[in-house]
Design a protein around this motif. Sequence first.
Motif, mmCIF file in Angstrom:
data_model
loop_
_atom_site.group_PDB
_atom_site.id
_atom_site.type_symbol
_atom_site.label_atom_id
_atom_site.label_comp_id
_atom_site.label_asym_id
_atom_site.label_seq_id
_atom_site.Cartn_x
_atom_site.Cartn_y
_atom_site.Cartn_z
ATOM 1 N N LEU A 43 0.808 -1.223 0.000
ATOM 2 C CA LEU A 43 0.000 0.000 0.000
ATOM 3 C C LEU A 43 0.841 1.272 0.000
ATOM 4 O O LEU A 43 0.353 2.329 -0.410
ATOM 5 C CB LEU A 43 -0.962 0.005 1.184
ATOM 6 C CG LEU A 43 -2.084 -1.032 1.105
ATOM 7 C CD1 LEU A 43 -2.951 -0.984 2.350
ATOM 8 C CD2 LEU A 43 -2.918 -0.837 -0.147
ATOM 9 N N ASP A 92 -7.551 -5.127 1.095
ATOM 10 C CA ASP A 92 -7.261 -3.698 0.987
ATOM 11 C C ASP A 92 -6.971 -3.232 -0.442
ATOM 12 O O ASP A 92 -6.502 -2.116 -0.650
ATOM 13 C CB ASP A 92 -6.105 -3.311 1.904
ATOM 14 C CG ASP A 92 -4.834 -4.121 1.648
ATOM 15 O OD1 ASP A 92 -4.859 -5.023 0.786
ATOM 16 O OD2 ASP A 92 -3.822 -3.848 2.319
ATOM 17 N N ASP A 94 -7.922 -1.561 -3.648
ATOM 18 C CA ASP A 94 -8.978 -0.670 -4.130
ATOM 19 C C ASP A 94 -9.076 -0.741 -5.651
ATOM 20 O O ASP A 94 -8.339 -1.495 -6.302
ATOM 21 C CB ASP A 94 -8.756 0.768 -3.641
ATOM 22 C CG ASP A 94 -7.466 1.391 -4.143
ATOM 23 O OD1 ASP A 94 -6.928 0.940 -5.172
ATOM 24 O OD2 ASP A 94 -6.995 2.348 -3.499
ATOM 25 N N ASP A 95 -9.962 0.031 -6.245
ATOM 26 C CA ASP A 95 -10.186 -0.020 -7.696
ATOM 27 C C ASP A 95 -8.936 0.345 -8.481
ATOM 28 O O ASP A 95 -8.645 -0.264 -9.517
ATOM 29 C CB ASP A 95 -11.329 0.926 -8.095
ATOM 30 C CG ASP A 95 -12.684 0.405 -7.641
ATOM 31 O OD1 ASP A 95 -12.799 -0.783 -7.297
ATOM 32 O OD2 ASP A 95 -13.643 1.209 -7.641
ATOM 33 N N ARG A 96 -8.201 1.324 -8.014
ATOM 34 C CA ARG A 96 -6.978 1.745 -8.710
ATOM 35 C C ARG A 96 -5.946 0.622 -8.720
ATOM 36 O O ARG A 96 -5.326 0.329 -9.745
ATOM 37 C CB ARG A 96 -6.411 3.001 -8.042
ATOM 38 C CG ARG A 96 -5.234 3.617 -8.749
ATOM 39 C CD ARG A 96 -4.816 4.920 -8.086
ATOM 40 N NE ARG A 96 -4.516 4.774 -6.679
ATOM 41 C CZ ARG A 96 -3.314 4.473 -6.184
ATOM 42 N NH1 ARG A 96 -2.306 4.277 -7.001
ATOM 43 N NH2 ARG A 96 -3.118 4.359 -4.896
ATOM 44 N N HIS A 97 -5.774 -0.020 -7.572
ATOM 45 C CA HIS A 97 -4.837 -1.137 -7.477
ATOM 46 C C HIS A 97 -5.310 -2.306 -8.335
ATOM 47 O O HIS A 97 -4.503 -2.965 -8.993
ATOM 48 C CB HIS A 97 -4.671 -1.611 -6.030
ATOM 49 C CG HIS A 97 -4.076 -0.585 -5.136
ATOM 50 N ND1 HIS A 97 -4.527 -0.383 -3.860
ATOM 51 C CD2 HIS A 97 -3.077 0.306 -5.323
ATOM 52 C CE1 HIS A 97 -3.828 0.584 -3.298
ATOM 53 N NE2 HIS A 97 -2.939 1.011 -4.173
ATOM 54 N N TYR A 98 -6.606 -2.559 -8.310
ATOM 55 C CA TYR A 98 -7.167 -3.645 -9.103
ATOM 56 C C TYR A 98 -6.852 -3.436 -10.589
ATOM 57 O O TYR A 98 -6.392 -4.354 -11.266
ATOM 58 C CB TYR A 98 -8.688 -3.735 -8.880
ATOM 59 C CG TYR A 98 -9.327 -4.857 -9.645
ATOM 60 C CD1 TYR A 98 -9.380 -6.141 -9.102
ATOM 61 C CD2 TYR A 98 -9.870 -4.650 -10.908
ATOM 62 C CE1 TYR A 98 -9.952 -7.189 -9.810
ATOM 63 C CE2 TYR A 98 -10.450 -5.688 -11.621
ATOM 64 C CZ TYR A 98 -10.491 -6.955 -11.074
ATOM 65 O OH TYR A 98 -11.050 -7.982 -11.786
#
Length: 147
Positions: A43, A92, A94-98
Motif C-alpha cells: 500500500l 485492501d 482498491d479499484d486503482r490497485h485492481y
Amino acid sequence: MHSWEILTKRANKAYSSNDFSDAVFLNQQALSMLETTFHDNFLLDAESYISAAAVSFLNLADAYNALNNSLLANSQYENAINFLQAVLSRADVDDRHYCLVMHTVTRIRCEWEMFNEQQAQQQSIQDQKSFSTFVNHVPYAEHITHH
C-alpha cells in the motif's frame, strides 16, 4: 526496495555478460526479497511493487530461456500470474490497485503468449531438422515412394 534494485541490476549485468546461471540466482534472490516485504509495503507504493514483481518473474523467465530450460521459463509466467492474482484477493485492494494489477496481468499474458509462439516455432524447426536427418540416414531412402 533498494536491495531488490541492487540485486536486479546485478542480475541484469550477469545476463548481459551471458552468465545466465548467475542471472537466475540473483533474480531469485531479488524476487525472494521482494516477496518477503511485498505484503507489508504494497500500500505504500503499489505501482513500484507490482512492477518489481513483474520484472522479477519476467527476468527469471528470460534467464531460464537463455539456459534452454523452457519448462522453468514457462513456469515463471504462470508464477507471475498466480502471484498477481493472490494480490487481488487482498481485502485492501482498491479499484486503482485492481486496475493496475489487471493491466500488469494482461501484459504478462501477452509476453507469455509470445514466448509460447516462439517455443512452438523453435520446436517446429527442430522437428523438421530431426526428420531431415532421419530421412538422410535411412538406407535406400531414395527408393521409397511417398504417396
